[in-house]
Scaffold this active site. Sequence first.
Site: not given
Ligand code: PEP
Length: 256
Positions: A9-11, A97, A99, A169, A175, A215, A236-237
């Site tokens: 997920n590149w956001k 999500h 967010e 999640e 994050g 994470s 994500g990251g």
């Molecule tokens: C996400 O936003 O879906 C996510 C899991 O982010 P991160 O891996 O950066 O925690």
Amino acid sequence: MRTLLIAGNWKMNMGPKETADFFAQLDDAAQKEITGVEAAVCPPFASLSSAFSSRKAGSAVKIGAQNVHFEDNGAYTGEISTTMLNELGCDFVILGHSERREYFSEDDAIINKKVKKALADGITPIVCVGEVLSERKENRHFDVVKEQIAGSLAGLSEADVKKIVIAYEPVWAIGTGETASPEQAQEMHAFIRKELVGLVGQSTADTVRILYGGSMKPGNADELLRQPDVDGGLIGGASLKPSDFSQLVSIAAGQE
Ligand code: PEP
């Protein structure tokens, strides 16, 4: 029985040029020679075309979107339809999500409409659920996730549920660098599967992939992915870096 899925997920990161650079740097092991695992990235809308054109020929990496509207088309400024995602060739769409829930006021009823629209138009929804820290501290995390599952999947047929992917999640792990322990993840994933059994029966529930997100990175993925009900990761990251994404794909492939 369930093929693991590693989905990035590149956001709101990675413009068209960075997207092209990502695919140029992604090694063949994570792009063309993937076996026993499915891989996908979900760039922002503006970078989807770049993702499709810069994927190497023969790449097995699928591409998804991060959101979609539930109407066919029309006066919805700033929105994107399933028809548009299909025209590009998107296989997945991330829905619900945390967010989107927090900053764009999406609730389970809206998410449910989007899930139905994606399914009707042949795009696999990755439906996100998860509790915030205060809910976990108050020991309400199972109730919260139960309600999110019931609301976002309301009215789906057994055949529909078979096609979806769920991502657990925990919001406190997104994050933040903090990860749910493998035991915490497994406990919630087993709970989610039990909820699915209640909705559609054991045999269908057993086919649904439940990803962990929060994470996940090469250093902690192996233990998380070893859990019997953890069927991949929504990342994500770490998915922004070709080398980390590639490692995550090979760690998942090694779980066979
Ligand atoms: C996400 O936003 O879906 C996510 C899991 O982010 P991160 O891996 O950066 O925690």
